[in-house]
Design a protein around this motif. Structure first.
Motif, PDB file in Angstrom:
ATOM      1  N   GLU A 132     -11.580   5.938   8.295  1.00  0.00           N
ATOM      2  CA  GLU A 132     -10.664   4.875   7.877  1.00  0.00           C
ATOM      3  C   GLU A 132      -9.208   5.302   8.044  1.00  0.00           C
ATOM      4  OE1 GLU A 132     -11.295   3.511   3.922  1.00  0.00           O
ATOM      5  OE2 GLU A 132     -13.169   2.464   4.391  1.00  0.00           O
ATOM      6  N   TYR A 133      -8.402   4.342   8.474  1.00  0.00           N
ATOM      7  CA  TYR A 133      -6.953   4.524   8.552  1.00  0.00           C
ATOM      8  C   TYR A 133      -6.315   3.363   7.819  1.00  0.00           C
ATOM      9  CZ  TYR A 133      -2.262   4.369  10.625  1.00  0.00           C
ATOM     10  OH  TYR A 133      -0.906   4.292  10.822  1.00  0.00           O
ATOM     11  N   GLY A 134      -5.646   3.641   6.698  1.00  0.00           N
ATOM     12  CA  GLY A 134      -5.133   2.595   5.829  1.00  0.00           C
ATOM     13  C   GLY A 134      -3.680   2.237   6.036  1.00  0.00           C
ATOM     14  N   PHE A 135      -3.054   2.629   7.158  1.00  0.00           N
ATOM     15  CA  PHE A 135      -1.674   2.277   7.484  1.00  0.00           C
ATOM     16  C   PHE A 135      -0.710   2.569   6.321  1.00  0.00           C
ATOM     17  CE2 PHE A 135      -4.170  -0.307  10.402  1.00  0.00           C
ATOM     18  CZ  PHE A 135      -3.479  -0.156  11.595  1.00  0.00           C
ATOM     19  N   PRO A 136      -0.533   3.828   5.951  1.00  0.00           N
ATOM     20  CA  PRO A 136       0.420   4.140   4.877  1.00  0.00           C
ATOM     21  C   PRO A 136       1.843   3.737   5.261  1.00  0.00           C
ATOM     22  CG  PRO A 136      -0.276   6.143   6.006  1.00  0.00           C
ATOM     23  CD  PRO A 136      -1.153   5.043   6.506  1.00  0.00           C
ATOM     24  N   LEU A 137       2.548   3.095   4.337  1.00  0.00           N
ATOM     25  CA  LEU A 137       3.878   2.556   4.611  1.00  0.00           C
ATOM     26  C   LEU A 137       4.951   3.644   4.517  1.00  0.00           C
ATOM     27  CD1 LEU A 137       3.711  -0.746   2.531  1.00  0.00           C
ATOM     28  CD2 LEU A 137       3.365  -0.491   4.995  1.00  0.00           C
ATOM     29  N   THR A 138       5.988   3.495   5.334  1.00  0.00           N
ATOM     30  CA  THR A 138       7.141   4.388   5.241  1.00  0.00           C
ATOM     31  C   THR A 138       8.001   3.978   4.042  1.00  0.00           C
ATOM     32  OG1 THR A 138       8.478   2.983   6.691  1.00  0.00           O
ATOM     33  CG2 THR A 138       7.190   4.742   7.737  1.00  0.00           C
ATOM     34  N   ASP A 139       8.778   4.931   3.536  1.00  0.00           N
ATOM     35  CA  ASP A 139       9.671   4.624   2.415  1.00  0.00           C
ATOM     36  C   ASP A 139      10.715   3.587   2.815  1.00  0.00           C
ATOM     37  OD1 ASP A 139       8.345   6.423   0.805  1.00  0.00           O
ATOM     38  OD2 ASP A 139       9.719   8.080   1.217  1.00  0.00           O
ATOM     39  N   LYS A 142       9.138   0.136   2.699  1.00  0.00           N
ATOM     40  CA  LYS A 142       8.939  -0.250   1.298  1.00  0.00           C
ATOM     41  C   LYS A 142      10.252  -0.739   0.685  1.00  0.00           C
ATOM     42  CE  LYS A 142       5.236   3.092   0.309  1.00  0.00           C
ATOM     43  NZ  LYS A 142       4.891   4.313  -0.460  1.00  0.00           N
ATOM     44  N   ALA A 143      11.354  -0.072   1.042  1.00  0.00           N
ATOM     45  CA  ALA A 143      12.647  -0.453   0.473  1.00  0.00           C
ATOM     46  C   ALA A 143      13.049  -1.855   0.914  1.00  0.00           C
ATOM     47  CB  ALA A 143      13.708   0.564   0.889  1.00  0.00           C
ATOM     48  N   TRP A 144      12.907  -2.163   2.198  1.00  0.00           N
ATOM     49  CA  TRP A 144      13.289  -3.489   2.695  1.00  0.00           C
ATOM     50  C   TRP A 144      12.404  -4.582   2.099  1.00  0.00           C
ATOM     51  CZ3 TRP A 144      17.614  -4.868   5.089  1.00  0.00           C
ATOM     52  CH2 TRP A 144      18.374  -3.882   5.741  1.00  0.00           C
TER      53      TRP A 144
END
Length: 308
Positions: A132-139, A142-144
């Motif tokens: 599985e690859y859950g597409f972790p978000l960049t900081d 997340k800020a935008w």
């Protein structure tokens, strides 16, 4: 005188041996049960023990499993942090029957490689081995998204633009053609937004005297203050800008247009931005990553989720 006849009656020790053999014969002994006609997914025969003394059939599986040196099949889910790791690990384990599923919509995009998927010959499998690859978000992303559509005081808005200057991008010619007529606004260049943020910091706490919309699509704001840049000059506010950033860790970038909005409240300004169709651009990025995963693993891909 006749010859005496030899006595064939066993001795006491021989009798005991015969008794032990009889007892053993009456105890459990191995048997083989054929499975013909019982359907697919079974071996041709199943080993068992028949306990003649208790008149019951005893499974041999538990006893055999005590001596297993390795697992009989791969099982479990490996979770990776990047698309490249997903591709590499899937290639390491893939079978002829392996497939890749993708959940492409926000908020839970995910790629799932089912290594032991059902075969194309309709032979079922266990579906227990997965990557599985859950597409972790960049900081940055997340800020935008975290500030999207949320009102900010003037200083907070100015500081946000400066802090995220690295994600500001110049619009492409096609983007100007698509979005400026749509929003009836002019695109801002990155340096204009930075200049805007610095200008706004000067007027923190100042009241709005006048807000005018120009034919160019810009708005002019005049602040009622003594030190208004020392000249009392109005500030031009562009209507839209472009951001470019990778939404996923170590992933490719997306480009998202954003609108600059504000409202006057008690003589002060509250600022916010609105990311235009950002969920669509995120889904497009996931779909492109799915295409790459399918190409680099040579496996069939499907949008959806596998059987649980």
């Amino acid at each position: 005188m006749s010859t005496p006849v030899k006595n064939d009656i066993p001795s006491a020790s021989a009798a005991a041996l015969i008794a032990d053999m009889a007892k053993a014969a009456a105890g459990a002994h191995p048997v083989s049960i054929t499975t013909t006609g019982l359907g697919p997914g079974l071996p041709s025969a199943i080993p068992a023990f028949w306990d003649g003394e208790k008149q019951v059939l005893v499974s041999a599986r538990d006893e055999i499993e005590k001596y297993r040196l390795k697992p009989k099949a791969s099982a479990g889910t490996a979770r990776v942090e990047t698309l490249e790791s997903f591709i590499d690990l899937t290639n390491r384990h893939k079978l002829d029957s392996s497939v890749i599923f993708a959940a492409t919509a926000w908020p839970n995009p995910k790629l799932t490689a089912v290594i032991d998927y059902h075969g194309t010959d309709h032979a079922p499998d266990f579906l227990k081995h997965r990557v599985e690859y859950g597409f972790p978000l960049t900081d940055e992303f997340k800020a935008w998204v975290g500030k999207n559509g949320k009102a900010m005081e003037q200083q907070d808005f100015a500081e946000f633009l400066e802090e995220h200057a690295a994600e500001l991008a110049s619009p492409l010619d096609q983007e100007r053609t698509d979005y400026e007529p749509l929003f009836k606004e002019r695109f801002a260049l990155p340096n204009e937004l930075i200049e805007l943020s610095r200008s706004l910091e000067v007027f923190v706490g100042a009241k709005v005297k006048q807000s005018t919309r120009l034919q160019s699509g810009e708005r002019q704001i005049v602040f009622e203050t003594e030190h208004m840049n020392g000249k009392g000059e109005p500030i031009d506010i562009p209507g839209i800008f472009m951001i470019q950033l990778p939404p996923f860790v170590d992933g490719d970038v997306v480009r998202i247009p954003a609108r600059i909005r504000y409202r006057v409240q008690g003589g002060a300004l509250l600022w916010f931005f609105q990311l235009y169709r950002w969920e669509y651009w995120l889904r497009t990025r996931v779909q492109n990553d799915l295409l790459k995963a399918g190409k680099d693993t040579a496996l069939p891909t499907f949008e959806g989720t596998p059987e649980s």
